[in-house]
Design a protein around this motif. Sequence first.
Motif, PDB file in Angstrom:
ATOM      1  N   ALA A   1       0.939  -1.318  -0.002  1.00  0.00           N
ATOM      2  CA  ALA A   1      -0.023   0.236  -0.106  1.00  0.00           C
ATOM      3  C   ALA A   1       0.759   1.212   0.007  1.00  0.00           C
ATOM      4  CB  ALA A   1      -0.847   0.031   1.274  1.00  0.00           C
ATOM      5  N   ARG A   2       0.449   2.383  -0.682  1.00  0.00           N
ATOM      6  CA  ARG A   2       1.025   3.507  -0.864  1.00  0.00           C
ATOM      7  C   ARG A   2       0.378   4.795  -0.589  1.00  0.00           C
ATOM      8  NH1 ARG A   2       3.354   2.219  -6.924  1.00  0.00           N
ATOM      9  NH2 ARG A   2       4.156   0.139  -6.386  1.00  0.00           N
ATOM     10  N   LEU A   3       1.141   5.639  -0.192  1.00  0.00           N
ATOM     11  CA  LEU A   3       0.212   6.935   0.109  1.00  0.00           C
ATOM     12  C   LEU A   3      -0.506   7.535  -0.711  1.00  0.00           C
ATOM     13  CD1 LEU A   3       3.029   8.994   2.669  1.00  0.00           C
ATOM     14  CD2 LEU A   3       1.218   7.401   3.225  1.00  0.00           C
ATOM     15  N   GLY A   4      -1.662   7.908  -0.607  1.00  0.00           N
ATOM     16  CA  GLY A   4      -2.779   8.452  -1.674  1.00  0.00           C
ATOM     17  C   GLY A   4      -3.357   7.277  -2.228  1.00  0.00           C
ATOM     18  N   ASP A   5      -3.225   6.270  -1.791  1.00  0.00           N
ATOM     19  CA  ASP A   5      -4.058   4.891  -2.568  1.00  0.00           C
ATOM     20  C   ASP A   5      -5.476   5.346  -1.890  1.00  0.00           C
ATOM     21  OD1 ASP A   5      -2.184   3.899  -3.631  1.00  0.00           O
ATOM     22  OD2 ASP A   5      -1.971   2.191  -2.398  1.00  0.00           O
ATOM     23  N   VAL A   6      -6.518   4.571  -2.442  1.00  0.00           N
ATOM     24  CA  VAL A   6      -7.851   4.512  -1.961  1.00  0.00           C
ATOM     25  C   VAL A   6      -7.889   2.916  -1.636  1.00  0.00           C
ATOM     26  CG1 VAL A   6      -9.082   6.192  -3.643  1.00  0.00           C
ATOM     27  CG2 VAL A   6      -8.766   3.822  -4.383  1.00  0.00           C
ATOM     28  N   VAL A   7      -8.669   2.779  -0.756  1.00  0.00           N
ATOM     29  CA  VAL A   7      -9.053   1.305  -0.377  1.00  0.00           C
ATOM     30  C   VAL A   7     -10.442   0.863  -0.762  1.00  0.00           C
ATOM     31  CG1 VAL A   7      -9.624  -0.003   1.837  1.00  0.00           C
ATOM     32  CG2 VAL A   7      -7.787   1.861   1.924  1.00  0.00           C
TER      33      VAL A   7
ATOM     34  N   THR B   1      -5.758  -2.085  -1.831  1.00  0.00           N
ATOM     35  CA  THR B   1      -5.672  -0.438  -2.287  1.00  0.00           C
ATOM     36  C   THR B   1      -5.061  -0.358  -3.635  1.00  0.00           C
ATOM     37  OG1 THR B   1      -3.086  -0.339  -1.695  1.00  0.00           O
ATOM     38  CG2 THR B   1      -4.831  -0.292   0.214  1.00  0.00           C
ATOM     39  N   ALA B   2      -5.285   0.743  -4.282  1.00  0.00           N
ATOM     40  CA  ALA B   2      -5.035   1.095  -5.554  1.00  0.00           C
ATOM     41  C   ALA B   2      -5.002   2.686  -5.749  1.00  0.00           C
ATOM     42  CB  ALA B   2      -6.161   0.800  -6.498  1.00  0.00           C
TER      43      ALA B   2
ATOM     44  N   ALA C   1     -16.589  -6.862 -16.224  1.00  0.00           N
ATOM     45  CA  ALA C   1     -16.409  -8.248 -15.751  1.00  0.00           C
ATOM     46  C   ALA C   1     -17.598  -8.870 -15.188  1.00  0.00           C
ATOM     47  CB  ALA C   1     -15.279  -8.452 -15.061  1.00  0.00           C
ATOM     48  N   GLY C   2     -18.673  -7.763 -14.748  1.00  0.00           N
ATOM     49  CA  GLY C   2     -19.945  -8.374 -13.868  1.00  0.00           C
ATOM     50  C   GLY C   2     -19.559  -8.414 -12.607  1.00  0.00           C
ATOM     51  N   LEU C   3     -18.754  -7.800 -12.114  1.00  0.00           N
ATOM     52  CA  LEU C   3     -18.220  -7.721 -10.717  1.00  0.00           C
ATOM     53  C   LEU C   3     -18.207  -6.628  -9.984  1.00  0.00           C
ATOM     54  CD1 LEU C   3     -14.946  -9.900 -10.940  1.00  0.00           C
ATOM     55  CD2 LEU C   3     -17.080 -10.793 -10.402  1.00  0.00           C
ATOM     56  N   PRO C   4     -18.662  -6.512  -8.513  1.00  0.00           N
ATOM     57  CA  PRO C   4     -18.611  -5.342  -7.888  1.00  0.00           C
ATOM     58  C   PRO C   4     -17.427  -4.747  -7.376  1.00  0.00           C
ATOM     59  CG  PRO C   4     -19.482  -7.331  -6.581  1.00  0.00           C
ATOM     60  CD  PRO C   4     -19.237  -7.596  -7.919  1.00  0.00           C
ATOM     61  N   LEU C   5     -17.046  -3.744  -7.066  1.00  0.00           N
ATOM     62  CA  LEU C   5     -16.211  -3.076  -6.432  1.00  0.00           C
ATOM     63  C   LEU C   5     -16.408  -1.852  -5.754  1.00  0.00           C
ATOM     64  CD1 LEU C   5     -12.887  -3.741  -6.257  1.00  0.00           C
ATOM     65  CD2 LEU C   5     -12.667  -1.686  -7.731  1.00  0.00           C
ATOM     66  N   TYR C   6     -15.891  -1.869  -4.456  1.00  0.00           N
ATOM     67  CA  TYR C   6     -16.451  -0.668  -3.660  1.00  0.00           C
ATOM     68  C   TYR C   6     -15.351   0.131  -3.321  1.00  0.00           C
ATOM     69  CZ  TYR C   6     -20.773  -3.240  -3.535  1.00  0.00           C
ATOM     70  OH  TYR C   6     -21.913  -4.182  -3.968  1.00  0.00           O
ATOM     71  N   LEU C   7     -15.164   1.512  -3.113  1.00  0.00           N
ATOM     72  CA  LEU C   7     -14.367   2.276  -2.633  1.00  0.00           C
ATOM     73  C   LEU C   7     -14.661   2.645  -1.254  1.00  0.00           C
ATOM     74  CD1 LEU C   7     -13.539   4.467  -5.717  1.00  0.00           C
ATOM     75  CD2 LEU C   7     -12.481   2.284  -4.939  1.00  0.00           C
ATOM     76  N   ILE C   8     -14.133   2.299  -0.298  1.00  0.00           N
ATOM     77  CA  ILE C   8     -14.240   2.263   1.225  1.00  0.00           C
ATOM     78  C   ILE C   8     -13.370   3.247   1.960  1.00  0.00           C
ATOM     79  CG2 ILE C   8     -15.945   0.232   0.841  1.00  0.00           C
ATOM     80  CD1 ILE C   8     -13.280  -1.045   2.808  1.00  0.00           C
ATOM     81  N   GLY C   9     -12.276   3.733   1.593  1.00  0.00           N
ATOM     82  CA  GLY C   9     -11.319   4.430   2.430  1.00  0.00           C
ATOM     83  C   GLY C   9     -10.231   5.069   1.558  1.00  0.00           C
ATOM     84  N   TYR C  10      -9.309   5.428   2.389  1.00  0.00           N
ATOM     85  CA  TYR C  10      -7.834   6.084   1.921  1.00  0.00           C
ATOM     86  C   TYR C  10      -6.757   5.637   2.918  1.00  0.00           C
ATOM     87  CZ  TYR C  10     -11.712   9.222  -0.021  1.00  0.00           C
ATOM     88  OH  TYR C  10     -12.659   9.656  -0.542  1.00  0.00           O
ATOM     89  N   VAL C  11      -5.612   5.621   2.179  1.00  0.00           N
ATOM     90  CA  VAL C  11      -4.428   5.582   2.732  1.00  0.00           C
ATOM     91  C   VAL C  11      -3.672   6.672   2.858  1.00  0.00           C
ATOM     92  CG1 VAL C  11      -1.980   4.345   2.588  1.00  0.00           C
ATOM     93  CG2 VAL C  11      -4.097   3.115   1.818  1.00  0.00           C
ATOM     94  N   HIS C  12      -3.214   7.195   4.104  1.00  0.00           N
ATOM     95  CA  HIS C  12      -2.396   8.455   4.304  1.00  0.00           C
ATOM     96  C   HIS C  12      -1.291   8.151   5.272  1.00  0.00           C
ATOM     97  CE1 HIS C  12      -4.788   8.673   7.852  1.00  0.00           C
ATOM     98  NE2 HIS C  12      -5.995   8.586   7.200  1.00  0.00           N
ATOM     99  N   GLY C  13      -0.700   9.148   5.572  1.00  0.00           N
ATOM    100  CA  GLY C  13       0.381   9.217   6.694  1.00  0.00           C
ATOM    101  C   GLY C  13       0.377  10.089   7.873  1.00  0.00           C
ATOM    102  N   GLU C  14      -0.863  10.352   7.879  1.00  0.00           N
ATOM    103  CA  GLU C  14      -1.394  11.082   9.203  1.00  0.00           C
ATOM    104  C   GLU C  14      -1.358  10.468  10.515  1.00  0.00           C
ATOM    105  OE1 GLU C  14      -4.990  13.074   8.590  1.00  0.00           O
ATOM    106  OE2 GLU C  14      -4.434  13.942   6.653  1.00  0.00           O
ATOM    107  N   HIS C  15      -1.347   8.964  10.452  1.00  0.00           N
ATOM    108  CA  HIS C  15      -1.461   8.135  11.524  1.00  0.00           C
ATOM    109  C   HIS C  15      -1.183   6.927  11.166  1.00  0.00           C
ATOM    110  CE1 HIS C  15      -5.211   5.798  10.723  1.00  0.00           C
ATOM    111  NE2 HIS C  15      -5.574   6.873  10.141  1.00  0.00           N
ATOM    112  N   SER C  16      -0.690   6.131  12.154  1.00  0.00           N
ATOM    113  CA  SER C  16      -0.584   4.370  12.017  1.00  0.00           C
ATOM    114  C   SER C  16      -1.921   3.565  12.282  1.00  0.00           C
ATOM    115  CB  SER C  16       0.766   3.951  12.656  1.00  0.00           C
ATOM    116  OG  SER C  16       0.641   4.110  13.930  1.00  0.00           O
TER     117      SER C  16
END
Length: 347
Positions: free
Chosen positions: A160-166, A292-293, A308-323
Motif C-alpha cells: 500500500a502507498r500514500l494516496g491510495d484508495v481502499v 488498495t489502488a 466483468a460483471g463484478l462489484p468493487l466498492y471504494l471504502i477508504g483512503y491510505v495516508h500518513g497522518e497516523h498509523s
Amino acid sequence: MDVSSVDEFTLIDLLNGGQQTIAFQRAGGVETGIGDDAAVVRASSDSRWILTCDTMTEDIHFKRVTMRDADIGYKAMASAVSDIAAMGGTPRYALVALSMPKSTPVEQVRAMYDGLYECANRYRVVVAGGDTTSCIGGVTLTVTVIGETEPDKALLRSAARLGDVVFITGFTGDSAAGLEWLLGKNKPSEEWDDDPELKQYPGLIRAHCRPEPQIQAGELLRRSGFCHALNDVSDGIASEAWEIAAASNIGIDLIEDRIPVSGELLDYASKQGKDPLDYMLYGGEDYQLIGTAPAEHAVELQMKFKEAGLPLYLIGYVHGEHSGVRLVRSDGGAVPLAKRGYNHFTG
C-alpha cells in the motif's frame, strides 16, 4: 505462559522468527515467506508458485449445528483457494490431509469430500494427493493449495502507498451473522430442511457455509496493474485493514457510509438489536478481497470490474497522518479501530 496469552500472529513469530534467514529462504527460491496470505516461490524464469494451507477443526471451525458434512469440505477448500485469490494468483493443485476418529461413518467422510471436490472443480483445482489418519478427537481437514502467477506480479499486503484508495469486492459480515444465527438455533444440520425459521436468512447461512473465494476478482486486479496491496477478509475488515497498514507502514481511514452491507444483514442485525457494522468489521470468513489502488486509477478499475460483471466498492483512503486504522463515522468524526478479529488462541 500458554498459547492463550499471545495473539495468533505473535505466536507465529515466536515459532518461526529467526529459525531460517531470509538469505537461506531466497537461495531456496522463496521470494515471499511467512507473513502474507501465502508464500511465493520461484518456479522458473517466467513463473512463480504461490503456496498456502488452511485447516478446519471440529468444534473450532465447525460444529454439527453450523455446517453440513458437504459444507465442511467445501469451505476447507474455499478458505485455502481464497489465499491464492488474495495474492492475485490462479489456483492449480491441492493436497488434502484428513484426520478422523475410527468411528467416523464412511458416508459422513464421503459427503465432506463431495463438497471439497465441488469447490475444487468450480475453481479448476486439481486434487493431486494427500493423507488420511485416525485421531482421538474430532475431524480435522487440512487443504494445501498451490497457485501460480508471473514474476513480480503477486499482490502483497505490504505494497500500500500514500494516496491510495481502499476498496473491497463485496459484502462482509454475512458469514458471522449466519454463524450466530445457526448457533442460536442449535439444530443439527440434518434437520435444517424441516425448520422453516432457518429459511429466513438463506444468504447469511450460505455466506457462512459456502463462501466464494474471489479468484476472478484477484486475477483481474493483478492483470489491471493498478492494485497495490491485497488481502482476503478471513477475520473481519478491521483485522485485514490492520494487516495491510502494519505491513505497509501506513495509516488507513475506512469510511463508514461507504462500506457495503447486504439487506439480510441489515434485517438480521436490526432484529437482534445490534449494529451491522460490528459483524462487518469484526466478523470474518466472508473471503471478499480488501486492498488498495492509486486514487487516479480508481474509477478506471471500477469500470474494469463492471465490464466483468463484478462489484468493487471504494471504502477508504491510505495516508500518513497516523498509523493503524480509523473509522470515519457518518458525522465526520474519526475513531481508532481495535486491531481485532477472530483469533484462534485468544478467542
